[in-house]
Design a protein around this motif. Structure first.
Motif, PDB file in Angstrom:
ATOM      1  N   UNK A   4       2.075   3.580  21.719  1.00  0.00           N
ATOM      2  CA  UNK A   4       0.634   3.600  21.446  1.00  0.00           C
ATOM      3  C   UNK A   4       0.267   4.843  20.647  1.00  0.00           C
ATOM      4  N   UNK A   5       0.092   4.637  19.347  1.00  0.00           N
ATOM      5  CA  UNK A   5      -0.191   5.767  18.449  1.00  0.00           C
ATOM      6  C   UNK A   5      -1.542   6.402  18.718  1.00  0.00           C
ATOM      7  N   UNK A   6      -2.411   5.700  19.439  1.00  0.00           N
ATOM      8  CA  UNK A   6      -3.779   6.200  19.615  1.00  0.00           C
ATOM      9  C   UNK A   6      -4.034   6.748  21.018  1.00  0.00           C
TER      10      UNK A   6
END
Ligand code: MD6
Ligand code: FE
Length: 216
Positions: A4-6
């Motif tokens: 999850x890049x965010x």
């Protein structure tokens, strides 16, 4: 597992149209919320919160104060804007530059360029406080929008229609959410449901609402 890049980013602003002329800017003021609360506390030291009386003689459950050139007041003589705090006879505290800039930026984001508020009403809701359905119509120029900033405990905002009897929509407003309304939405009935018990890290046991308006 997906990466999850965010995951480490704070919630991002999200613009939700409510009805024609009204827009909910979620998270819009979240970053500056601590500074807004500190500024509110400074203002309240000079112009304390008070429970005003309605023209009908009822004590409002929401405690209020103001900053800016004009303040909204109510008493047995009616609703109005005035340049002096009736408690002190002095001018209301000036509107902090942070407030004016946020209000203009929010209005712009909702499609109302050039908003220059001269009044900021400060509402404090403690658990049990509520605001019954009303229209905001004490301002001179109805082409100017209203910008409303929620801070602290979440509340349920009630969005009605053009008649008091129209069944309102319910919307949860969280700390940092901003509502802008104007144009065809400017005279819609609205209110705030009874504030539930709670504790918020920024404000403790209350919700603050700032409403920015062009009064004159
Ligand atoms: C409140 N707000 O959110 C009460 N009025 O505590 C209002 O009455 C209001 O949020 C006009 C426009 C936006 C508002
Ligand atoms: Fe209102």
């Amino acid at each position: 597992m997906t990466l999850d890049l965010f995951a480490d980013l704070p919630p991002q602003p999200f613009h939700e149209p409510i009805t024609e002329g009204a827009m909910l800017l979620r998270v819009f003021a979240a970053q500056e919320a601590p500074a807004l609360v500190r500024a509110i506390e400074t203002i309240l030291a000079a112009a304390p919160l008070r429970h005003m009386q309605t023209p009908g003689g009822f004590r409002m459950s929401v405690a209020m104060s103001n900053c800016g050139r004009y303040g909204w007041v109510t008493d047995r003589r009616g609703y109005r804007y005035q340049a002096e705090d009736p408690l002190s006879g002095q001018a209301w505290p000036p509107m902090p530059a942070l407030f004016t800039a946020l209000a203009a930026r929010a209005a712009q984001a909702a499609g109302f360029a050039g908003f220059d508020p001269d009044a900021c009403l400060i509402n404090r809701y403690e658990p049990g406080a509520r605001m019954s359905l009303h229209q905001d119509k004490d301002e001179l120029d109805m082409s100017q929008p209203i910008v409303s900033v929620s801070l602290g405990l979440p509340a349920t905002f009630l969005f009605g229609g053009m008649e008091r009897a129209d069944k309102p929509r319910r919307m949860r407003l969280e700390s940092g959410d901003v509502v802008v309304w104007g144009g065809p939405a400017r005279l819609l009935f609205h209110g705030v449901d009874t504030l539930p018990e709670g504790e918020h890290r920024l404000t403790g046991r209350c919700r603050y609402n700032l409403t920015f308006r062009r009064a004159r």
